[in-house]
Design a protein around this motif. Structure first.
Motif, PDB file in Angstrom:
ATOM      1  N   ASN A 224       0.849  -1.182   0.000  1.00  0.00           N
ATOM      2  CA  ASN A 224       0.000   0.000   0.000  1.00  0.00           C
ATOM      3  C   ASN A 224       0.888   1.236   0.000  1.00  0.00           C
ATOM      4  O   ASN A 224       1.619   1.482   0.957  1.00  0.00           O
ATOM      5  N   ILE A 225       0.822   2.004  -1.084  1.00  0.00           N
ATOM      6  CA  ILE A 225       1.632   3.215  -1.238  1.00  0.00           C
ATOM      7  C   ILE A 225       0.763   4.414  -0.859  1.00  0.00           C
ATOM      8  O   ILE A 225      -0.373   4.527  -1.338  1.00  0.00           O
ATOM      9  N   PRO A 226       1.273   5.329  -0.026  1.00  0.00           N
ATOM     10  CA  PRO A 226       0.483   6.520   0.304  1.00  0.00           C
ATOM     11  C   PRO A 226       0.062   7.280  -0.952  1.00  0.00           C
ATOM     12  O   PRO A 226       0.844   7.436  -1.903  1.00  0.00           O
ATOM     13  N   HIS A 227      -1.176   7.746  -0.964  1.00  0.00           N
ATOM     14  CA  HIS A 227      -1.733   8.432  -2.130  1.00  0.00           C
ATOM     15  C   HIS A 227      -0.911   9.659  -2.516  1.00  0.00           C
ATOM     16  O   HIS A 227      -0.721   9.949  -3.694  1.00  0.00           O
ATOM     17  N   LYS A 228      -0.387  10.390  -1.539  1.00  0.00           N
ATOM     18  CA  LYS A 228       0.420  11.582  -1.837  1.00  0.00           C
ATOM     19  C   LYS A 228       1.666  11.218  -2.653  1.00  0.00           C
ATOM     20  O   LYS A 228       2.065  11.960  -3.537  1.00  0.00           O
ATOM     21  N   ILE A 229       2.275  10.070  -2.365  1.00  0.00           N
ATOM     22  CA  ILE A 229       3.453   9.619  -3.120  1.00  0.00           C
ATOM     23  C   ILE A 229       3.060   9.291  -4.552  1.00  0.00           C
ATOM     24  O   ILE A 229       3.748   9.674  -5.506  1.00  0.00           O
ATOM     25  N   VAL A 230       1.939   8.596  -4.718  1.00  0.00           N
ATOM     26  CA  VAL A 230       1.464   8.236  -6.062  1.00  0.00           C
ATOM     27  C   VAL A 230       1.172   9.503  -6.865  1.00  0.00           C
ATOM     28  O   VAL A 230       1.535   9.600  -8.038  1.00  0.00           O
ATOM     29  N   GLN A 231       0.557  10.507  -6.235  1.00  0.00           N
ATOM     30  CA  GLN A 231       0.281  11.767  -6.921  1.00  0.00           C
ATOM     31  C   GLN A 231       1.571  12.454  -7.357  1.00  0.00           C
ATOM     32  O   GLN A 231       1.638  13.009  -8.456  1.00  0.00           O
ATOM     33  N   LYS A 232       2.611  12.428  -6.516  1.00  0.00           N
ATOM     34  CA  LYS A 232       3.890  13.045  -6.882  1.00  0.00           C
ATOM     35  C   LYS A 232       4.490  12.352  -8.103  1.00  0.00           C
ATOM     36  O   LYS A 232       4.996  13.005  -9.005  1.00  0.00           O
TER      37      LYS A 232
END
Length: 64
Positions: free
Chosen positions: A25-33
């Protein structure tokens, strides 16, 4: 496109290793970056190299 999950107040995106089926599970903020930094095809979601406890590496793709 990826599916956003919310658990215990944390927004994450579930990625699955294409080689070993390990889930991370990757934090959504990281995926957005990564989405913003990617200059490639906007229709292709971000992908990560997944390092598992097994020997080798795979490609982490979002769970659809």
């Amino acid at each position: 496109m990826y599916v956003l999950q919310v658990e215990a107040g944390r927004q994450t995106v579930k990625f699955i290793c294409s080689t070993y089926s390990e889930i991370e599970n990757i934090p959504h903020k990281i995926v957005q970056k990564f989405d913003r930094m990617d200059s490639g095809d906007a229709a292709v979601p971000p992908q990560f190299v997944c390092e598992t406890g097994k020997t080798g590496m795979g490609l982490g793709k979002p769970n659809k």
